[in-house]
Design an enzyme around this catalytic site. Sequence first.
Site, PDB file in Angstrom:
ATOM      1  N   LYS A  56       0.792  -1.223   0.000  1.00 61.25           N
ATOM      2  CA  LYS A  56       0.000   0.000   0.000  1.00 61.25           C
ATOM      3  C   LYS A  56       0.831   1.283   0.000  1.00 61.25           C
ATOM      4  O   LYS A  56       0.358   2.328  -0.455  1.00 61.25           O
ATOM      5  CB  LYS A  56      -0.949   0.007   1.203  1.00 61.25           C
ATOM      6  CG  LYS A  56      -2.095  -0.989   1.123  1.00 61.25           C
ATOM      7  CD  LYS A  56      -3.160  -0.528   0.150  1.00 61.25           C
ATOM      8  CE  LYS A  56      -4.426  -1.362   0.267  1.00 61.25           C
ATOM      9  NZ  LYS A  56      -5.491  -0.876  -0.631  1.00 61.25           N
ATOM     10  N   SER A  81      -8.863  -0.278   6.476  1.00 63.16           N
ATOM     11  CA  SER A  81      -8.878  -1.257   7.561  1.00 63.16           C
ATOM     12  C   SER A  81      -7.504  -1.413   8.188  1.00 63.16           C
ATOM     13  O   SER A  81      -7.369  -2.049   9.228  1.00 63.16           O
ATOM     14  CB  SER A  81      -9.357  -2.621   7.042  1.00 63.16           C
ATOM     15  OG  SER A  81      -8.448  -3.139   6.091  1.00 63.16           O
ATOM     16  N   GLU A 207      -9.826 -13.877  -4.208  1.00 62.30           N
ATOM     17  CA  GLU A 207     -10.650 -13.311  -3.149  1.00 62.30           C
ATOM     18  C   GLU A 207     -10.993 -14.390  -2.128  1.00 62.30           C
ATOM     19  O   GLU A 207     -11.038 -15.577  -2.456  1.00 62.30           O
ATOM     20  CB  GLU A 207     -11.968 -12.772  -3.707  1.00 62.30           C
ATOM     21  CG  GLU A 207     -11.836 -11.571  -4.613  1.00 62.30           C
ATOM     22  CD  GLU A 207     -13.190 -11.076  -5.087  1.00 62.30           C
ATOM     23  OE1 GLU A 207     -13.541  -9.928  -4.750  1.00 62.30           O
ATOM     24  OE2 GLU A 207     -13.900 -11.823  -5.784  1.00 62.30           O
ATOM     25  N   GLY A 211     -16.073 -13.073   0.367  1.00 65.50           N
ATOM     26  CA  GLY A 211     -16.031 -11.728  -0.212  1.00 65.50           C
ATOM     27  C   GLY A 211     -15.754 -11.773  -1.694  1.00 65.50           C
ATOM     28  O   GLY A 211     -14.743 -11.262  -2.166  1.00 65.50           O
ATOM     29  N   ASP A 213     -17.020 -10.292  -4.311  1.00 73.94           N
ATOM     30  CA  ASP A 213     -17.676  -9.222  -5.058  1.00 73.94           C
ATOM     31  C   ASP A 213     -17.040  -8.973  -6.422  1.00 73.94           C
ATOM     32  O   ASP A 213     -17.740  -8.716  -7.404  1.00 73.94           O
ATOM     33  CB  ASP A 213     -17.680  -7.927  -4.242  1.00 73.94           C
ATOM     34  CG  ASP A 213     -16.295  -7.538  -3.745  1.00 73.94           C
ATOM     35  OD1 ASP A 213     -15.736  -8.276  -2.928  1.00 73.94           O
ATOM     36  OD2 ASP A 213     -15.763  -6.499  -4.182  1.00 73.94           O
ATOM     37  N   SER A 307       0.980  -9.802  -0.702  1.00 74.14           N
ATOM     38  CA  SER A 307       0.721  -8.369  -0.599  1.00 74.14           C
ATOM     39  C   SER A 307       1.042  -7.737   0.741  1.00 74.14           C
ATOM     40  O   SER A 307       1.180  -6.512   0.819  1.00 74.14           O
ATOM     41  CB  SER A 307      -0.733  -8.079  -0.969  1.00 74.14           C
ATOM     42  OG  SER A 307      -1.609  -8.817  -0.130  1.00 74.14           O
TER      43      SER A 307
END
Length: 322
Positions: A56, A81, A207, A211, A213, A307
């Site tokens: 990130k 989060s 995923e 979750g 989506d 990640s």
Amino acid sequence: MAAALPVTFDDVRAAAARLEGVAHRTPVVTSRTLNALVGAQVFVKCENFQRVGAFKFRGAYNAAAQLPPDRLAKGIAAYSSGNHAQATALAARELGTGAVILMPEDAPRLKREATAGYGAEIVTYDRYTEDRTALGTALAEDRGLALIPPYDHPHVIAGQGTAALELLDETGPLDALIVPVGGGGLIAGSATAAKALHPGIRVIGVEPEEGDDTKRSLESGARVTVPVPRTIADGQALPTPGEITFEINRCLVDAVALVSDAEIVTAMRFAFERMKIVLEPSGATGLAALMAGRVEPLPPRVGIIASGGNIDARRFAELLGR
């Protein structure tokens, strides 16, 4: 079609230049045991060794560094989060400004403490009953801060794409790239870089089962909203893909695999015991998908972006002790 997308390969390369000497060029590791286990040559990009312990920082710094000086001086805001929270707080500190971060009340303790440790003010909310995008936007507007969202921003996406750029620079052509998917920024940037360098590469998202989506959205051709996922992969516990990320991913992502929490823990244990690296649940989903046989057909040469590794010792021991 790719030329008309909101993030280009040139954007990713510009982000790489901006991040040089600021972000870490994280290692790419291999394991003969892993190769034998899955039947492929696997290259793991260890973003758990990135600053703040996750990819990130790439996107947060790339976005913050492009703010006009007067906007930057007023401070920046974010909602997250945990990993983007830390990344934005550190980016603000590096650039000499302040940060206010909206975090869920149940965010992991380690991530909250690290965010505060980088000098940010933390405001909390209930992720299951409140809309963080609306709250974060209002917070930034009320305080006159520049908002850097966790994934749905071209500069953030371009910054995240530098992880794949570095990976492919080191490995050369790969048959597939496996990337964890939360809001979709990492895979959108990674796919932008990977498809530009090697148009035939398959880009596969992962995923948690609870979750899915992005998988549902790609299959339906429109953004789908699911209930807020309850999964150990807190960094992927999002109900809907971003608008910009979905626009890119529907063009560049080839498939999305799903993994269970149990499969994530198995991957975390393998990474720790056999590869000597610590991964948080969200950081281990790519490895979990490969180990669980969720990637078909199996590519001969595959890259995985691990990640992040932000998990405290007690939670890590608790999960691996299950």
